[in-house]
Scaffold this active site. Structure first.
Site, short mmCIF file in Angstrom:
data_model
loop_
_atom_site.label_atom_id
_atom_site.label_comp_id
_atom_site.label_asym_id
_atom_site.label_seq_id
_atom_site.Cartn_x
_atom_site.Cartn_y
_atom_site.Cartn_z
N TYR A 4 31.98 44.76 31.55
CA TYR A 4 32.53 45.83 32.38
C TYR A 4 33.52 46.69 31.61
O TYR A 4 34.18 46.23 30.68
CB TYR A 4 33.26 45.24 33.59
CG TYR A 4 32.39 44.47 34.56
CD1 TYR A 4 31.01 44.59 34.54
CD2 TYR A 4 32.97 43.62 35.49
CE1 TYR A 4 30.22 43.89 35.43
CE2 TYR A 4 32.19 42.92 36.40
CZ TYR A 4 30.81 43.05 36.36
OH TYR A 4 30.05 42.36 37.26
N HIS A 50 32.30 31.67 49.46
CA HIS A 50 33.07 32.90 49.27
C HIS A 50 34.47 32.50 48.85
O HIS A 50 35.40 32.44 49.66
CB HIS A 50 33.08 33.73 50.56
CG HIS A 50 31.93 34.66 50.67
ND1 HIS A 50 31.71 35.69 49.78
CD2 HIS A 50 30.90 34.71 51.55
CE1 HIS A 50 30.61 36.35 50.12
NE2 HIS A 50 30.09 35.77 51.18
N HIS A 69 28.87 25.81 17.17
CA HIS A 69 27.86 24.78 16.93
C HIS A 69 27.41 24.87 15.46
O HIS A 69 27.21 25.95 14.92
CB HIS A 69 26.63 24.98 17.82
CG HIS A 69 26.94 24.97 19.29
ND1 HIS A 69 27.17 23.83 20.00
CD2 HIS A 69 27.09 26.00 20.16
CE1 HIS A 69 27.43 24.13 21.25
NE2 HIS A 69 27.40 25.45 21.38
N ASP A 79 33.77 38.12 51.32
CA ASP A 79 33.44 38.18 52.74
C ASP A 79 34.50 39.01 53.49
O ASP A 79 34.17 39.74 54.43
CB ASP A 79 33.33 36.77 53.33
CG ASP A 79 34.54 35.89 53.05
OD1 ASP A 79 35.32 36.20 52.13
OD2 ASP A 79 34.70 34.86 53.73
N GLU A 131 43.38 35.45 58.14
CA GLU A 131 42.45 36.46 58.63
C GLU A 131 43.15 37.70 59.21
O GLU A 131 42.49 38.72 59.44
CB GLU A 131 41.51 35.85 59.67
CG GLU A 131 40.52 34.88 59.05
CD GLU A 131 39.53 34.32 60.05
OE1 GLU A 131 38.32 34.31 59.74
OE2 GLU A 131 39.97 33.89 61.14
#
Length: 388
Positions: free
Chosen positions: A293, A96, A237, A101, A367
């Site tokens: 998106y 993560h 390429h 998370d 946290e």
């Protein structure tokens, strides 16, 4: 209210660390989905799978006709974590590293708060735990499956942790926040010949080089300098041998724009440029676009409302206005296609280490952002509900 949420600090930390230890890649978030549904069940919040590995939770408010949706992305990245944390990822080459998370934990924290404090719940709430944000996108699939309906969502909110902001700071922007993304591939078909006799062939390398050089003028001459757009050629390429005129070149790249009209204009101009150069050179071309998106455009009214809430809670000095849109992408935009809403950035950086970055093997967050993020989302819900 903050003190009440802070009593769940240990719970928030434990939940986040559980997700952090068992990260799962896009479209494979099976254990993550199971954990989320188990926790929602413990809160007596109705929930169901969405977009294969995502979850939609629904907490209804009796006699309320208004609904607010909140979204968190849940997938991890193919990165090997290097920090020796006690809750370090147990999965090789999966981590993560983008804070999903934390997003998931904050959303669960909001759900927990309102499930325990029903008198403070201002309206119907929907909780969108979205898979595959890092790859194919899960937002569009969730929306197409009807998560914004029954009851219809009137306003939708989302956030992303940012390590360059300390805990206690947030960042917002009215209107354009993130770019739209598109990929393209161009195949130039020439004619092979011996290198000693170039007039007998059509050199696909020369044609491709001309197109690639001219592509940069699309930005400088067709996009306002006050707008944001970029075109990048990432791969090329072609050729079989040093003394053979190349008969085929394939190059591909990406395009980022913050305006739908600019997005469509650049596609048209790129196609016109390719065909024009091939016309005078005698080559042929094939061009393929892969739509990514959409641009994320915040509702101005909702964003201003959030700004007032955050300034009251954090102080004006800790609420930053993002100067320019990011050319990074964020598929929260698909939820905003259906309802007004806003997306903002939540500080998660340590005050003595604000040079951290997302998508890195040593990504780390404070946290305490989990507690503050939960609190701010709760306050945002209550404030926004009053304006619906």
């Amino acid at each position: 209210m903050y003190k009440r949420i802070a009593t769940s600090r240990s719970w928030l930390f434990d939940v986040r660390r559980s997700f952090h230890q068992e990260p799962e890649l896009s479209e494979a978030e099976f254990k993550t989905q199971e954990k989320i549904m188990t926790l929602l069940n413990e809160m007596n919040i109705n929930n169901y799978p969405s977009a294969a590995t995502g979850v939609c939770g629904v907490l209804l408010k009796e006699e309320s006709s208004k609904t607010i949706g909140l979204r968190a992305d849940i997938d991890a990245l193919p990165i090997q974590e290097v920090l020796d944390l006690p809750f370090k990822s147990r999965i090789d080459n999966v981590m993560h590293a983008c804070g999903h998370d934390a997003h998931t934990t904050i959303l669960l924290g909001v759900a927990k708060f309102f499930s325990e404090n029903t008198a403070l719940q201002p309206c119907n709430l929907k909780f969108f735990f979205q898979p595959a944000e890092e790859t194919i996108g899960g937002a569009m699939r969730m929306v197409s499956e009807g998560v914004m309906k029954s009851p219809d969502v009137d306003c939708v909110l989302g956030l992303h942790v940012m390590p360059y902001l300390p805990v206690g700071a947030v960042e917002l922007r009215e209107g354009k926040l993130n770019a739209a993304s598109d990929l393209f591939e161009v195949k130039i078909i020439g004619k092979a010949a011996h290198g000693a006799y170039p007039t007998k062939g059509i050199d696909a390398i020369v044609v491709a080089a001309s197109i690639i050089n001219d592509i940069q003028t699309l930005i400088s001459r067709y996009v306002s300098p006050l707008d944001q757009a970029v075109i990048t050629i990432g791969r090329i390429h072609g050729g079989a041998k040093d003394n053979i005129i190349c008969d085929e070149v394939v190059f591909s790249g990406g395009m980022r724009t913050t305006d739908e009209a600019t997005r469509q204009l650049l596609k048209e101009k790129l196609q016109s440029l390719v065909m024009s150069v091939c016309s005078w050179s005698g080559a042929k071309a094939e061009i393929r676009f892969e739509e990514g998106y959409k641009a994320l455009i915040n509702d101005i009214g909702v964003t201003r409302h959030l700004k007032k809430v955050f300034q009251n809670e954090l102080g004006e000095a800790n609420v930053y206005e993002k100067e320019l849109p990011s050319l990074g992408v964020e598929d929260f935009s698909y939820f905003l296609d259906v309802a007004k809403g806003a997306f903002y950035h939540l500080g998660c950086g340590l005050k003595d280490r604000l040079d951290g970055a997302l998508h890195t093997h040593d990504f780390y967050l404070d946290e305490e952002a989990l507690v503050l993020g939960t609190y701010l989302q709760v306050k945002a819900i209550i404030a926004c509900a009053s304006d619906l």
